[in-house]
Motif scaffolding. Sequence first.
Motif, mmCIF file in Angstrom:
data_model
loop_
_atom_site.group_PDB
_atom_site.id
_atom_site.type_symbol
_atom_site.label_atom_id
_atom_site.label_comp_id
_atom_site.label_asym_id
_atom_site.label_seq_id
_atom_site.Cartn_x
_atom_site.Cartn_y
_atom_site.Cartn_z
ATOM 1 N N LEU A 13 0.631 -1.803 -0.385
ATOM 2 C CA LEU A 13 -0.234 -0.195 -0.116
ATOM 3 C C LEU A 13 1.068 1.328 0.054
ATOM 4 C CD1 LEU A 13 -2.622 -0.563 2.292
ATOM 5 C CD2 LEU A 13 -3.210 -1.036 -0.067
ATOM 6 N N THR A 14 2.120 0.947 0.693
ATOM 7 C CA THR A 14 2.973 2.084 1.058
ATOM 8 C C THR A 14 4.457 1.746 1.122
ATOM 9 O OG1 THR A 14 3.138 4.528 1.558
ATOM 10 C CG2 THR A 14 2.078 3.169 3.507
ATOM 11 N N ALA A 15 5.287 2.563 0.965
ATOM 12 C CA ALA A 15 6.859 2.417 1.357
ATOM 13 C C ALA A 15 7.892 3.605 1.386
ATOM 14 C CB ALA A 15 6.954 0.591 0.227
ATOM 15 N N VAL A 16 8.583 2.900 2.344
ATOM 16 C CA VAL A 16 10.079 4.310 2.162
ATOM 17 C C VAL A 16 10.525 3.788 2.487
ATOM 18 C CG1 VAL A 16 7.796 6.249 2.896
ATOM 19 C CG2 VAL A 16 8.816 5.149 4.331
ATOM 20 N N PRO A 17 12.077 4.321 2.197
ATOM 21 C CA PRO A 17 12.816 4.099 2.060
ATOM 22 C C PRO A 17 13.822 4.600 3.250
ATOM 23 C CG PRO A 17 13.280 4.870 0.320
ATOM 24 C CD PRO A 17 11.836 5.009 0.712
ATOM 25 N N ASP A 18 14.300 3.722 3.653
ATOM 26 C CA ASP A 18 15.787 4.491 5.085
ATOM 27 C C ASP A 18 17.060 4.692 4.545
ATOM 28 O OD1 ASP A 18 16.973 5.844 6.837
ATOM 29 O OD2 ASP A 18 15.478 4.637 8.623
ATOM 30 N N GLU A 19 18.116 4.588 5.175
ATOM 31 C CA GLU A 19 19.377 4.813 5.124
ATOM 32 C C GLU A 19 20.037 3.183 4.738
ATOM 33 O OE1 GLU A 19 21.677 6.918 4.147
ATOM 34 O OE2 GLU A 19 20.267 8.519 4.929
ATOM 35 N N SER A 20 19.518 2.118 5.327
ATOM 36 C CA SER A 20 19.690 0.693 5.462
ATOM 37 C C SER A 20 18.417 -0.054 5.361
ATOM 38 C CB SER A 20 20.535 0.766 6.645
ATOM 39 O OG SER A 20 20.460 1.158 7.663
ATOM 40 N N ALA A 21 17.447 0.461 5.301
ATOM 41 C CA ALA A 21 16.222 -0.194 5.618
ATOM 42 C C ALA A 21 14.841 -0.247 4.707
ATOM 43 C CB ALA A 21 15.891 -0.304 7.213
ATOM 44 N N ASP A 56 -10.862 -12.185 8.026
ATOM 45 C CA ASP A 56 -11.390 -13.832 7.039
ATOM 46 C C ASP A 56 -10.215 -13.446 5.913
ATOM 47 O OD1 ASP A 56 -11.702 -16.177 6.849
ATOM 48 O OD2 ASP A 56 -13.743 -15.905 5.537
ATOM 49 N N GLY A 57 -9.163 -13.931 5.714
ATOM 50 C CA GLY A 57 -8.467 -14.713 4.633
ATOM 51 C C GLY A 57 -7.841 -13.168 3.758
ATOM 52 N N VAL A 58 -8.150 -12.093 5.325
ATOM 53 C CA VAL A 58 -7.096 -11.114 4.898
ATOM 54 C C VAL A 58 -6.138 -10.489 5.499
ATOM 55 C CG1 VAL A 58 -8.990 -9.832 5.203
ATOM 56 C CG2 VAL A 58 -7.207 -8.816 3.639
ATOM 57 N N ALA A 59 -5.449 -9.505 6.333
ATOM 58 C CA ALA A 59 -4.160 -8.953 6.961
ATOM 59 C C ALA A 59 -3.685 -7.507 6.175
ATOM 60 C CB ALA A 59 -3.327 -9.854 8.218
ATOM 61 N N THR A 60 -3.694 -6.720 7.475
ATOM 62 C CA THR A 60 -2.404 -5.324 6.845
ATOM 63 C C THR A 60 -1.649 -6.281 8.169
ATOM 64 O OG1 THR A 60 -5.426 -4.330 6.135
ATOM 65 C CG2 THR A 60 -2.927 -3.185 6.787
ATOM 66 N N VAL A 61 -0.493 -5.439 6.945
ATOM 67 C CA VAL A 61 0.987 -5.648 7.773
ATOM 68 C C VAL A 61 2.057 -4.551 8.226
ATOM 69 C CG1 VAL A 61 2.676 -7.376 8.312
ATOM 70 C CG2 VAL A 61 0.390 -8.476 7.619
ATOM 71 N N ARG A 62 2.523 -4.282 8.424
ATOM 72 C CA ARG A 62 3.730 -3.281 8.787
ATOM 73 C C ARG A 62 5.006 -4.612 9.327
ATOM 74 N NH1 ARG A 62 7.538 -0.929 11.730
ATOM 75 N NH2 ARG A 62 8.274 1.337 11.148
ATOM 76 N N ILE A 63 5.688 -3.831 8.180
ATOM 77 C CA ILE A 63 6.963 -4.394 7.414
ATOM 78 C C ILE A 63 8.130 -3.613 7.815
ATOM 79 C CG2 ILE A 63 6.333 -6.646 6.583
ATOM 80 C CD1 ILE A 63 7.956 -5.548 3.747
ATOM 81 N N GLU A 64 9.519 -4.051 8.065
ATOM 82 C CA GLU A 64 10.641 -3.820 7.835
ATOM 83 C C GLU A 64 11.318 -4.853 7.646
ATOM 84 O OE1 GLU A 64 12.342 -2.148 11.185
ATOM 85 O OE2 GLU A 64 10.317 -0.496 12.045
ATOM 86 N N THR A 65 12.567 -4.400 6.636
ATOM 87 C CA THR A 65 13.034 -5.045 5.666
ATOM 88 C C THR A 65 14.326 -4.612 5.711
ATOM 89 O OG1 THR A 65 13.376 -5.907 3.485
ATOM 90 C CG2 THR A 65 12.173 -4.160 3.953
ATOM 91 N N ASN A 66 15.763 -5.151 5.689
ATOM 92 C CA ASN A 66 17.030 -4.871 5.125
ATOM 93 C C ASN A 66 17.229 -5.035 3.951
ATOM 94 O OD1 ASN A 66 17.470 -7.441 4.849
ATOM 95 N ND2 ASN A 66 17.967 -7.844 7.298
ATOM 96 N N ALA A 67 16.446 -5.445 2.701
ATOM 97 C CA ALA A 67 16.880 -5.459 1.661
ATOM 98 C C ALA A 67 15.393 -5.163 0.637
ATOM 99 C CB ALA A 67 16.747 -7.162 1.653
ATOM 100 N N PRO A 68 15.643 -3.556 0.513
ATOM 101 C CA PRO A 68 14.451 -2.971 0.028
ATOM 102 C C PRO A 68 14.807 -2.332 -1.052
ATOM 103 C CG PRO A 68 15.269 -1.472 1.481
ATOM 104 C CD PRO A 68 16.002 -2.593 2.199
ATOM 105 N N VAL A 69 15.081 -4.255 -1.924
ATOM 106 C CA VAL A 69 15.305 -4.150 -3.273
ATOM 107 C C VAL A 69 14.933 -2.873 -4.501
ATOM 108 C CG1 VAL A 69 16.817 -6.017 -3.136
ATOM 109 C CG2 VAL A 69 14.933 -6.263 -4.241
#
Length: 253
Positions: A13-21, A56-69
């Motif tokens: 839905l939305t995504a933003v980069p940080d220095e290393s994440a 039911d069969g759906v979830a809204t999830v916030r994630i943090e990743t160290n590989a936002p290619v």
Amino acid sequence: MSRGFPDAGFRVLTAVPDESAGFALIRLTARDVDAVLAEMRDHAALSKVSVMARGDGVATVRIETNAPVLLVAAKRSGLPIEMPLDIENGVAEVDVTGEHARVAALGKRFDELGLEYEVERVRQRVDPVRLLTDRQQELLLAAVELGYYDVPRQSTLTEVADHVGIAKSTCSETLQRVERTVVREFVDDLPNRPLDDGTNEGDEGDTTGDGGSGEDAGGDADDQRAADSDDDEGDLDAETDAEPAPNPQTYHS
């Protein structure tokens, strides 16, 4: 993750980069949401997984990743990725808008990061306001106001020409140019528009510069125009037929 659960859908839905994440809000749809969430929490590239909402069969999830290619590629090319972004079975459908050089740079960044990709289509976007000249816009608005495009028609070509004070032949030719330009722009903006080479052979006066059919739009009006035709042949208004100055080209991929 999506390859491991080919029946699941991941909508970013939305995504933003940080220095290393990278940080993103994702809508997950799956038969077994719990199984997907468990796998996400164990994934080495995901440092944090937080469930914001469940259904039911759906979830809204916030994630943090160290590989936002994808975010890294977009940042390096200076080309933001349009959201939402859908990922299914290991494939993300990515839409970007920008200058040709930046779109090409994004492809190079994908190559550097080892991402495989296909270009489904590239098209030029033109500011809708600049699709038509001022005189063309004036004539089109007058034709619409007089009911020329109503079904059935409320006015004839002669009445439209008289209303704006131009020759009937000028009115006919100008409206055909307007119809062609507007229809082509609409067709080229359809989501399933196939990849085109971006040229219009033999149609140098096309304002949009997009690929497409070389035939004039507005053929449905030809019978009515023929019925309205008379021997009044006026000189064409050069200002009416002049094409608007092109804007800087923007490409959508």
